[in-house]
Design a protein around this motif. Structure first.
Motif, PDB file in Angstrom:
ATOM      1  N   GLY A   1      68.569 -64.080 -40.292  1.00  0.00           N
ATOM      2  CA  GLY A   1      68.805 -63.043 -40.808  1.00  0.00           C
ATOM      3  C   GLY A   1      68.156 -61.835 -40.892  1.00  0.00           C
ATOM      4  N   ALA A   2      66.870 -62.121 -40.022  1.00  0.00           N
ATOM      5  CA  ALA A   2      65.792 -61.024 -39.706  1.00  0.00           C
ATOM      6  C   ALA A   2      66.372 -59.787 -39.485  1.00  0.00           C
ATOM      7  N   MET A   3      67.142 -59.663 -38.522  1.00  0.00           N
ATOM      8  CA  MET A   3      67.866 -58.372 -38.041  1.00  0.00           C
ATOM      9  C   MET A   3      68.467 -57.797 -39.196  1.00  0.00           C
ATOM     10  N   MET A   4      69.304 -58.244 -39.912  1.00  0.00           N
ATOM     11  CA  MET A   4      69.978 -57.736 -41.211  1.00  0.00           C
ATOM     12  C   MET A   4      68.934 -56.907 -42.205  1.00  0.00           C
ATOM     13  N   ARG A   5      67.866 -57.944 -42.470  1.00  0.00           N
ATOM     14  CA  ARG A   5      66.765 -57.414 -43.341  1.00  0.00           C
ATOM     15  C   ARG A   5      66.044 -56.117 -42.700  1.00  0.00           C
ATOM     16  N   ALA A   6      65.825 -56.160 -41.614  1.00  0.00           N
ATOM     17  CA  ALA A   6      65.021 -55.052 -41.087  1.00  0.00           C
ATOM     18  C   ALA A   6      65.899 -53.904 -40.827  1.00  0.00           C
ATOM     19  N   ARG A   7      67.158 -53.946 -40.672  1.00  0.00           N
ATOM     20  CA  ARG A   7      67.999 -52.842 -40.691  1.00  0.00           C
ATOM     21  C   ARG A   7      68.331 -52.309 -42.178  1.00  0.00           C
TER      22      ARG A   7
ATOM     23  N   ASP B   1      68.963 -69.418 -79.910  1.00  0.00           N
ATOM     24  CA  ASP B   1      69.922 -70.155 -80.926  1.00  0.00           C
ATOM     25  C   ASP B   1      70.631 -71.219 -80.363  1.00  0.00           C
ATOM     26  N   GLY B   2      70.378 -71.356 -79.031  1.00  0.00           N
ATOM     27  CA  GLY B   2      71.647 -72.454 -78.363  1.00  0.00           C
ATOM     28  C   GLY B   2      72.970 -71.815 -78.050  1.00  0.00           C
ATOM     29  N   HIS B   3      72.983 -70.596 -78.410  1.00  0.00           N
ATOM     30  CA  HIS B   3      74.456 -69.916 -77.711  1.00  0.00           C
ATOM     31  C   HIS B   3      74.329 -69.639 -76.294  1.00  0.00           C
ATOM     32  N   VAL B   4      75.270 -69.995 -75.508  1.00  0.00           N
ATOM     33  CA  VAL B   4      75.511 -69.656 -74.321  1.00  0.00           C
ATOM     34  C   VAL B   4      76.259 -68.585 -73.911  1.00  0.00           C
ATOM     35  N   ALA B   5      75.991 -68.007 -72.809  1.00  0.00           N
ATOM     36  CA  ALA B   5      77.059 -66.763 -72.405  1.00  0.00           C
ATOM     37  C   ALA B   5      76.939 -66.614 -71.075  1.00  0.00           C
ATOM     38  N   PRO B   6      77.985 -66.265 -70.237  1.00  0.00           N
ATOM     39  CA  PRO B   6      77.912 -65.962 -68.794  1.00  0.00           C
ATOM     40  C   PRO B   6      77.034 -64.657 -68.463  1.00  0.00           C
ATOM     41  N   VAL B   7      76.197 -64.652 -67.485  1.00  0.00           N
ATOM     42  CA  VAL B   7      75.207 -63.504 -67.224  1.00  0.00           C
ATOM     43  C   VAL B   7      75.712 -63.232 -65.633  1.00  0.00           C
ATOM     44  N   VAL B   8      75.692 -62.007 -65.470  1.00  0.00           N
ATOM     45  CA  VAL B   8      75.687 -61.469 -64.019  1.00  0.00           C
ATOM     46  C   VAL B   8      74.358 -60.920 -63.712  1.00  0.00           C
ATOM     47  N   GLU B   9      73.962 -61.321 -62.444  1.00  0.00           N
ATOM     48  CA  GLU B   9      72.609 -60.725 -61.818  1.00  0.00           C
ATOM     49  C   GLU B   9      72.874 -60.420 -60.469  1.00  0.00           C
ATOM     50  N   GLN B  10      72.104 -59.069 -60.191  1.00  0.00           N
ATOM     51  CA  GLN B  10      72.324 -58.532 -58.896  1.00  0.00           C
ATOM     52  C   GLN B  10      71.159 -59.291 -58.139  1.00  0.00           C
ATOM     53  N   ILE B  11      71.588 -59.674 -56.740  1.00  0.00           N
ATOM     54  CA  ILE B  11      70.711 -60.178 -55.822  1.00  0.00           C
ATOM     55  C   ILE B  11      70.432 -59.471 -54.898  1.00  0.00           C
ATOM     56  N   SER B  12      69.037 -59.346 -54.618  1.00  0.00           N
ATOM     57  CA  SER B  12      68.604 -58.298 -53.273  1.00  0.00           C
ATOM     58  C   SER B  12      69.037 -59.208 -51.990  1.00  0.00           C
ATOM     59  N   PRO B  13      69.700 -58.419 -51.184  1.00  0.00           N
ATOM     60  CA  PRO B  13      69.891 -58.940 -49.830  1.00  0.00           C
ATOM     61  C   PRO B  13      68.454 -59.534 -49.040  1.00  0.00           C
ATOM     62  N   ALA B  14      67.389 -58.770 -49.503  1.00  0.00           N
ATOM     63  CA  ALA B  14      66.285 -59.375 -48.904  1.00  0.00           C
ATOM     64  C   ALA B  14      65.815 -60.432 -49.195  1.00  0.00           C
ATOM     65  N   ARG B  15      66.373 -61.352 -50.226  1.00  0.00           N
ATOM     66  CA  ARG B  15      65.991 -62.439 -50.848  1.00  0.00           C
ATOM     67  C   ARG B  15      67.187 -63.409 -50.428  1.00  0.00           C
ATOM     68  N   PHE B  16      68.198 -62.978 -50.169  1.00  0.00           N
ATOM     69  CA  PHE B  16      69.525 -63.827 -50.005  1.00  0.00           C
ATOM     70  C   PHE B  16      69.651 -64.161 -48.559  1.00  0.00           C
ATOM     71  N   PHE B  17      70.023 -65.375 -48.526  1.00  0.00           N
ATOM     72  CA  PHE B  17      70.433 -65.980 -47.154  1.00  0.00           C
ATOM     73  C   PHE B  17      71.581 -66.614 -46.982  1.00  0.00           C
ATOM     74  N   ILE B  18      72.426 -66.665 -45.750  1.00  0.00           N
ATOM     75  CA  ILE B  18      73.781 -67.162 -45.723  1.00  0.00           C
ATOM     76  C   ILE B  18      73.937 -67.486 -44.236  1.00  0.00           C
ATOM     77  N   ASP B  19      74.882 -68.675 -43.948  1.00  0.00           N
ATOM     78  CA  ASP B  19      74.750 -69.035 -42.710  1.00  0.00           C
ATOM     79  C   ASP B  19      75.868 -68.431 -41.988  1.00  0.00           C
TER      80      ASP B  19
END
Length: 467
Positions: A17-23, A123-141
């Motif tokens: 993914g180096a080319m994608m990150r450079a672009r 307090d032990g309450h659970v809830a769904p959380v949405v986080e943005q992930i930077s493509p600079a840190r994400f890798f996929i095949d």
């Protein structure tokens, strides 16, 4: 050994993914004003930035960031659409803002990545959380089709790491402290620094090294694997479910009991099933946590993904932006070297009663008087003011601005600018609709990403609600 092999696979995927990150880095720089950092090759084989090259040529590099204005206009258009549709009434807090920032990233890099997880409060309450992930840190095949491996590189403090991975085990927490303290001490001998507040967290990332003082590098890897399972059907209840192969003896025993009671027996068959394995690694390949799941927690979309290629919205506007900057730089140079009020005073017409120093002062004064000795047949002193418009720079610049609107599809009407004189309300509304049509594919693609994300989010919300 298997953990080190898996980390090596993840490292290979990261490098692919180096080319994608450079672009992405280039387009991010253009979006936020650093538009003279492209490298140019010199005749001697060396390279330098365009900024340095232009300065060596005697020019002052000028930037007029039109891309940023266009991106802000498109993000504003997207947020207006979302507000009109009212799609965030039941969403977790902060998702609306996260989606806007993810859409901005989508415009800049062509990549949209979010993570859906469940967090527990004090307090032990659970809830769904949405986080943005930077493509600079994400890798996929693979960006298209069915990925088999993906993950994120994390930089976290030692305290946060221990809270997340100790799982209430004091001995485990101590081992984590000892292992990552060694990593921190080892990296302190290298090129480490504290990131400036307000600066980028993701420029020049390495896979195995954190590079930030006091932080620990943790690599999260999700891999798709297959395993044996028993697909079972209970005709008594109509239930269809999966069981581990180790439960086959228990199923046979249960069927013997059912036959003796005259009840329908459970039917099953052996299958290979796919599942996702999550692992968290240290840079040395040691696994510090992991579990299996039916699916991965990421939602991602790449644009437009023709033949697996990613081309962002900003990419289309980069060359026009460069031409605009070059024309502005040329115009600035022409203004700098052109004559601006130069006085041509024949030396044989200087008045004997008024020295040149006084002539210079009086010439610029609004009520000044200049004495000179007139010569028959010769013109007197003359002031020269050069007109740079005759070089055609203004016309070229106007053409590039119009071309940029054509390429991006974002006209002045789209950004809410005042219409030109004589523009009717009907024509202005038509221009706005035309711009919306040009952006429709981009927005619809991102909305498809949000639809997929929301399905996973609703599923997690139901699971949390049932607990």
């Amino acid at each position: 050994m298997m953990d080190k092999i898996m980390l090596k696979k993840a490292h290979d995927v990261w490098k692919s993914g180096a080319m994608m990150r450079a672009r992405r880095m280039r387009y991010k720089k253009f979006t936020f004003g650093d538009q003279w950092s492209d490298k140019v090759a010199m005749p001697n084989g060396s390279t330098m930035t365009e900024r340095e090259f232009v300065r060596r040529a005697g020019y002052n590099p000028v930037t007029s960031n039109v891309i940023r204005s266009i991106v802000k206009g498109v993000v504003g258009y997207f947020r207006t659409l979302q507000d009109e549709r009212g799609g965030y009434a039941s969403a977790p807090p902060g998702v609306k803002e996260i989606d806007a920032r993810t859409f901005e990233e989508f415009l800049v890099s062509g990549c949209a990545v979010q993570r859906i997880s469940v967090h527990a409060d004090g307090d032990g309450h659970v809830a769904p959380v949405v986080e943005q992930i930077s493509p600079a840190r994400f890798f996929i095949d693979c960006a298209a089709g069915e990925p088999e491996l993906m993950g994120v590189v994390h930089d976290m403090s030692l305290a946060r790491l221990m809270m997340q991975f100790s799982h209430g085990d004091k001995v485990r927490a101590g081992k984590l402290r000892a292992a990552f303290s060694r990593q921190i001490r080892a990296e302190q001998g290298g090129a480490v620094s504290r990131r400036a507040f307000g600066g980028s967290d993701n420029d020049g990332l390495e896979f195995l090294k954190c590079g930030v003082l006091g932080k620990c590098r943790v690599i999260e890897v999700w891999s798709r694997e297959c395993g044996e399972q028993l697909k079972c059907h209970d005709p008594e209840t109509g239930r269809l479910y999966y069981a581990d192969v180790s439960e086959e003896r228990a199923l046979k025993r249960q069927n013997r009991e059912r036959r003796s009671e005259g009840r329908p027996v459970i039917a099953w068959r052996w299958e290979l099933c796919g599942y996702w394995q999550c692992r968290f690694y240290m840079p040395d390949g040691s696994a510090i946590d992991g579990w299996t799941a039916h699916g991965h927690p990421f939602a991602f979309r790449f644009y437009p993904l023709i033949d697996g290629e990613i081309h962002s919205f900003v990419e289309d506007a980069v060359e026009q932006q460069r031409n605009i900057n070059r024309l502005l730089t040329l115009n600035d140079r022409l203004l700098a070297v052109s004559a601006k009020g130069v006085l041509l005073f024949p030396d044989n017409q200087i008045s004997p009663t008024m020295p040149l120093e006084i002539v210079q002062e009086n010439w610029a004064a609004p009520d000044g008087v200049v004495l000179y000795r007139g010569m028959p047949g010769l013109s007197g002193p003359e002031q020269i003011v050069s007109n740079s418009a005759k070089f055609g720079v203004d016309h070229l610049l106007d053409g590039q601005m119009k071309m940029l609107q054509e390429v991006s599809g974002v006209s002045g009407a789209m950004r809410g600018q005042d219409p030109a004189s004589g523009t009717t309300a009907t024509l202005y509304a038509s221009q706005q609709r035309g711009a919306a049509v040009a952006l429709n594919d981009l927005v619809r693609t991102f909305e498809a990403f949000l639809d997929g994300r929301d399905k996973n989010l609703m599923s997690i919300c139901r699971q949390v609600g049932n607990k």
